[in-house]
Each structure stands twice: as C-alpha cells, then as structure tokens.
Write a protein that holds these residues in place. Structure first.
Motif, PDB file in Angstrom:
ATOM      1  N   ARG A 246       0.838  -1.202   0.000  1.00  0.00           N
ATOM      2  CA  ARG A 246       0.000   0.000   0.000  1.00  0.00           C
ATOM      3  C   ARG A 246       0.872   1.250   0.000  1.00  0.00           C
ATOM      4  NH1 ARG A 246      -2.237   0.674   5.472  1.00  0.00           N
ATOM      5  NH2 ARG A 246      -0.150   1.530   5.685  1.00  0.00           N
ATOM      6  N   ASP A 247       1.880   1.257   0.860  1.00  0.00           N
ATOM      7  CA  ASP A 247       2.762   2.423   0.942  1.00  0.00           C
ATOM      8  C   ASP A 247       3.592   2.590  -0.329  1.00  0.00           C
ATOM      9  OD1 ASP A 247       1.696   2.805   3.429  1.00  0.00           O
ATOM     10  OD2 ASP A 247       3.491   2.221   4.535  1.00  0.00           O
ATOM     11  N   LEU A 248       4.058   1.482  -0.888  1.00  0.00           N
ATOM     12  CA  LEU A 248       4.817   1.549  -2.132  1.00  0.00           C
ATOM     13  C   LEU A 248       3.941   2.061  -3.271  1.00  0.00           C
ATOM     14  CD1 LEU A 248       7.334   1.046  -3.844  1.00  0.00           C
ATOM     15  CD2 LEU A 248       6.611  -1.363  -4.037  1.00  0.00           C
ATOM     16  N   ALA A 249       2.718   1.568  -3.364  1.00  0.00           N
ATOM     17  CA  ALA A 249       1.805   2.016  -4.424  1.00  0.00           C
ATOM     18  C   ALA A 249       1.542   3.517  -4.312  1.00  0.00           C
ATOM     19  CB  ALA A 249       0.499   1.231  -4.364  1.00  0.00           C
ATOM     20  N   ARG A 250       1.356   3.992  -3.100  1.00  0.00           N
ATOM     21  CA  ARG A 250       1.133   5.433  -2.900  1.00  0.00           C
ATOM     22  C   ARG A 250       2.364   6.244  -3.309  1.00  0.00           C
ATOM     23  NH1 ARG A 250      -1.738   4.977   3.046  1.00  0.00           N
ATOM     24  NH2 ARG A 250      -3.811   4.450   2.280  1.00  0.00           N
TER      25      ARG A 250
ATOM     26  N   ILE B 134       4.749   5.359  -5.457  1.00  0.00           N
ATOM     27  CA  ILE B 134       4.896   5.303  -6.911  1.00  0.00           C
ATOM     28  C   ILE B 134       3.938   6.293  -7.561  1.00  0.00           C
ATOM     29  CG2 ILE B 134       4.574   3.887  -8.970  1.00  0.00           C
ATOM     30  CD1 ILE B 134       5.405   1.452  -7.265  1.00  0.00           C
ATOM     31  N   ALA B 135       2.696   6.303  -7.103  1.00  0.00           N
ATOM     32  CA  ALA B 135       1.698   7.214  -7.688  1.00  0.00           C
ATOM     33  C   ALA B 135       2.111   8.672  -7.487  1.00  0.00           C
ATOM     34  CB  ALA B 135       0.322   6.943  -7.075  1.00  0.00           C
ATOM     35  N   ARG B 136       2.606   9.003  -6.293  1.00  0.00           N
ATOM     36  CA  ARG B 136       3.052  10.384  -6.027  1.00  0.00           C
ATOM     37  C   ARG B 136       4.236  10.765  -6.910  1.00  0.00           C
ATOM     38  NH1 ARG B 136       2.507   9.014  -0.638  1.00  0.00           N
ATOM     39  NH2 ARG B 136       4.745   8.758  -0.461  1.00  0.00           N
ATOM     40  N   SER B 137       5.169   9.852  -7.075  1.00  0.00           N
ATOM     41  CA  SER B 137       6.389  10.170  -7.822  1.00  0.00           C
ATOM     42  C   SER B 137       6.127  10.290  -9.316  1.00  0.00           C
ATOM     43  CB  SER B 137       7.471   9.123  -7.561  1.00  0.00           C
ATOM     44  OG  SER B 137       7.164   7.906  -8.208  1.00  0.00           O
ATOM     45  N   GLN B 138       5.013   9.757  -9.782  1.00  0.00           N
ATOM     46  CA  GLN B 138       4.725   9.752 -11.215  1.00  0.00           C
ATOM     47  C   GLN B 138       3.625  10.734 -11.609  1.00  0.00           C
ATOM     48  OE1 GLN B 138       6.577   7.898 -13.512  1.00  0.00           O
ATOM     49  NE2 GLN B 138       7.817   7.772 -11.659  1.00  0.00           N
ATOM     50  N   ARG B 139       3.248  11.627 -10.700  1.00  0.00           N
ATOM     51  CA  ARG B 139       2.220  12.625 -11.042  1.00  0.00           C
ATOM     52  C   ARG B 139       2.634  13.370 -12.304  1.00  0.00           C
ATOM     53  NH1 ARG B 139       1.330  14.486  -5.110  1.00  0.00           N
ATOM     54  NH2 ARG B 139      -0.348  13.097  -4.537  1.00  0.00           N
ATOM     55  N   GLY B 140       1.710  13.463 -13.240  1.00  0.00           N
ATOM     56  CA  GLY B 140       1.985  14.174 -14.475  1.00  0.00           C
ATOM     57  C   GLY B 140       2.708  13.343 -15.513  1.00  0.00           C
ATOM     58  N   ALA B 141       3.154  12.161 -15.144  1.00  0.00           N
ATOM     59  CA  ALA B 141       3.878  11.294 -16.081  1.00  0.00           C
ATOM     60  C   ALA B 141       2.904  10.348 -16.774  1.00  0.00           C
ATOM     61  CB  ALA B 141       4.946  10.495 -15.345  1.00  0.00           C
ATOM     62  N   SER B 142       3.403   9.685 -17.777  1.00  0.00           N
ATOM     63  CA  SER B 142       2.635   8.664 -18.471  1.00  0.00           C
ATOM     64  C   SER B 142       2.214   7.586 -17.467  1.00  0.00           C
ATOM     65  CB  SER B 142       3.512   8.085 -19.570  1.00  0.00           C
ATOM     66  OG  SER B 142       3.049   6.848 -19.985  1.00  0.00           O
ATOM     67  N   GLY B 143       0.961   7.234 -17.440  1.00  0.00           N
ATOM     68  CA  GLY B 143       0.470   6.198 -16.533  1.00  0.00           C
ATOM     69  C   GLY B 143       0.084   6.696 -15.159  1.00  0.00           C
ATOM     70  N   ALA B 144       0.130   8.001 -14.928  1.00  0.00           N
ATOM     71  CA  ALA B 144      -0.160   8.538 -13.591  1.00  0.00           C
ATOM     72  C   ALA B 144      -1.575   8.198 -13.136  1.00  0.00           C
ATOM     73  CB  ALA B 144       0.058  10.049 -13.572  1.00  0.00           C
ATOM     74  N   ARG B 145      -2.533   8.278 -14.047  1.00  0.00           N
ATOM     75  CA  ARG B 145      -3.925   7.999 -13.670  1.00  0.00           C
ATOM     76  C   ARG B 145      -4.079   6.536 -13.243  1.00  0.00           C
ATOM     77  NH1 ARG B 145      -8.955   7.564 -17.279  1.00  0.00           N
ATOM     78  NH2 ARG B 145      -7.323   7.172 -18.775  1.00  0.00           N
ATOM     79  N   GLU B 146      -3.467   5.636 -14.028  1.00  0.00           N
ATOM     80  CA  GLU B 146      -3.535   4.212 -13.681  1.00  0.00           C
ATOM     81  C   GLU B 146      -2.879   3.939 -12.324  1.00  0.00           C
ATOM     82  OE1 GLU B 146      -2.416   5.369 -16.651  1.00  0.00           O
ATOM     83  OE2 GLU B 146      -2.931   3.997 -18.266  1.00  0.00           O
TER      84      GLU B 146
ATOM     85  N   SER C  14      14.633   3.907 -10.473  1.00  0.00           N
ATOM     86  CA  SER C  14      13.765   3.759  -9.302  1.00  0.00           C
ATOM     87  C   SER C  14      12.347   3.377  -9.699  1.00  0.00           C
ATOM     88  CB  SER C  14      13.746   5.044  -8.476  1.00  0.00           C
ATOM     89  OG  SER C  14      15.014   5.277  -7.919  1.00  0.00           O
ATOM     90  N   SER C  15      11.783   4.084 -10.661  1.00  0.00           N
ATOM     91  CA  SER C  15      10.408   3.795 -11.074  1.00  0.00           C
ATOM     92  C   SER C  15      10.279   2.391 -11.639  1.00  0.00           C
ATOM     93  CB  SER C  15       9.931   4.805 -12.117  1.00  0.00           C
ATOM     94  OG  SER C  15       9.910   6.086 -11.569  1.00  0.00           O
ATOM     95  N   LEU C  16      11.246   1.984 -12.440  1.00  0.00           N
ATOM     96  CA  LEU C  16      11.205   0.645 -13.036  1.00  0.00           C
ATOM     97  C   LEU C  16      11.276  -0.430 -11.954  1.00  0.00           C
ATOM     98  CD1 LEU C  16      11.179  -1.230 -15.466  1.00  0.00           C
ATOM     99  CD2 LEU C  16      13.659  -0.917 -15.625  1.00  0.00           C
TER     100      LEU C  16
ATOM    101  N   ARG D 297      -5.190   5.060  -9.478  1.00  0.00           N
ATOM    102  CA  ARG D 297      -6.260   4.076  -9.296  1.00  0.00           C
ATOM    103  C   ARG D 297      -5.713   2.833  -8.611  1.00  0.00           C
ATOM    104  NH1 ARG D 297      -6.960  -0.191 -12.017  1.00  0.00           N
ATOM    105  NH2 ARG D 297      -5.857   0.523 -13.852  1.00  0.00           N
ATOM    106  N   LEU D 298      -4.548   2.385  -9.051  1.00  0.00           N
ATOM    107  CA  LEU D 298      -3.927   1.206  -8.475  1.00  0.00           C
ATOM    108  C   LEU D 298      -3.639   1.396  -6.985  1.00  0.00           C
ATOM    109  CD1 LEU D 298      -2.619  -1.619  -9.305  1.00  0.00           C
ATOM    110  CD2 LEU D 298      -0.487  -0.351  -9.199  1.00  0.00           C
ATOM    111  N   ALA D 299      -3.114   2.559  -6.621  1.00  0.00           N
ATOM    112  CA  ALA D 299      -2.811   2.836  -5.212  1.00  0.00           C
ATOM    113  C   ALA D 299      -4.084   2.773  -4.367  1.00  0.00           C
ATOM    114  CB  ALA D 299      -2.124   4.185  -5.069  1.00  0.00           C
ATOM    115  N   ALA D 300      -5.170   3.320  -4.886  1.00  0.00           N
ATOM    116  CA  ALA D 300      -6.442   3.279  -4.150  1.00  0.00           C
ATOM    117  C   ALA D 300      -6.933   1.836  -4.008  1.00  0.00           C
ATOM    118  CB  ALA D 300      -7.482   4.143  -4.857  1.00  0.00           C
ATOM    119  N   GLU D 301      -6.802   1.053  -5.058  1.00  0.00           N
ATOM    120  CA  GLU D 301      -7.244  -0.342  -5.004  1.00  0.00           C
ATOM    121  C   GLU D 301      -6.396  -1.167  -4.043  1.00  0.00           C
ATOM    122  OE1 GLU D 301      -8.980  -0.760  -9.553  1.00  0.00           O
ATOM    123  OE2 GLU D 301      -7.205  -1.913  -8.968  1.00  0.00           O
TER     124      GLU D 301
END
Length: 166
Positions: A27-31, A33-45, A101-103, A48-52
C-alpha cells in the motif's frame, strides 16, 4: 499435523498476518509510486492502483475479522518498515531519484500483487468449506489482482523502454 507446528487456525493466522504485512508495505509503495509519477505517463492508472491496493488491504483485514483472526500490528509495522528500507537501494544516484527507481518499484509492486493473488487463491480454496468466507468477494479480489498485475506489466514495459532508450 505435528502439534509443535501449530493448529490449522494458528497457521492461517500467521499466514494472513504475513500477507497483511506485505499488503501494508505494498500500500505504501503504491502510494509512493503514484506520487512520484504525477503528471507522467500512466499517472492515472497508478493513482487508481494505489487506491485499489489500499482497499485490498482493508478487505484482508475484514476477512481476518470475519475469521476471528487477531491483527498483529507489529507485523503491519514490519511491512511498513520493509517498504521504507526498500528505498535504500543502490541506483547510481545519491541525492535525487534515479530513472531506475520507477522501473524497480513497478517490478516490486507487480511481485507484490502476484503474492497477494496467491493469498486470495488460498482463501478461495478455503471458502469452499468455510461459510465465514464469501467466495464471490474473493473472486472479485482475485479478478482485481489479475487486472492490477496486467496494468503493472504494461507500465513496467513502457518504463523500461523509456529508461533504456536514452
């Protein structure tokens, strides 16, 4: 079963608490990742993934309560600490985030989702004989894990291409 190994209920409690520790770190990792990728390709996904993933951790806690399994907070703390320790990886950069890091985080996240799916599969088998478990709910969680794994694989492939193309 050998009495020193514990009863089936004791073993299930250990198993599910271990999965909950993983879910806490995931859960913490997903959050993150989502924060670090704001505005990047795949940010919306990723959002959503972090919330799920957070919802899945809550679902596991609910299942544990239904089964009368005490939640071991210290294991959740270990999952939280493990996620923090995972940030301390050699990635070629000292002060800022490495493109790797993202990969690596996407790969770790996918492994976690696969582990979560294995836990759901175990519970699905138990649901055939344990009326406290809702097979339909577990089937929904399994399907969501499958979708999450596919999404992470697509994002991972895209990120690998970005990292290694330049």
């Amino acid at each position: 079963m050998n009495g020193s190994a514990g009863t089936a209920d004791e073993l299930l409690a250990i198993y599910l608490n271990d999965h909950l520790a993983g879910a806490t770190g995931g859960r913490d990792l997903a959050r993150r990742i989502a924060r670090s990728q704001r505005g990047a390709s795949g940010a919306r996904e990723l959002g959503r993934l972090a919330a799920e993933v957070a919802e899945d951790a809550r679902a596991l806690q609910d299942i544990m309560r239904r089964l009368g399994i005490p939640i071991r907070r210290y294991k959740m703390l270990l999952g939280w600490a493990g996620e923090k320790a995972g940030r301390l990886k050699s990635n070629g950069y000292v002060v800022r985030r490495s493109p790797l890091s993202s990969l690596l985080e996407l790969e770790a996240m996918r492994l976690g989702v696969e582990g979560k799916a294995s836990g759901w599969r175990t519970l699905r088998e138990l649901a055939d004989t344990d009326p406290r478990l809702d097979p339909d709910r577990i089937d929904t969680l399994l399907e969501r894990a499958r979708t999450q794994s596919e999404t992470l694989q697509e994002l991972r492939v895209r990120r690998a291409a970005e990292v290694f193309a330049g």
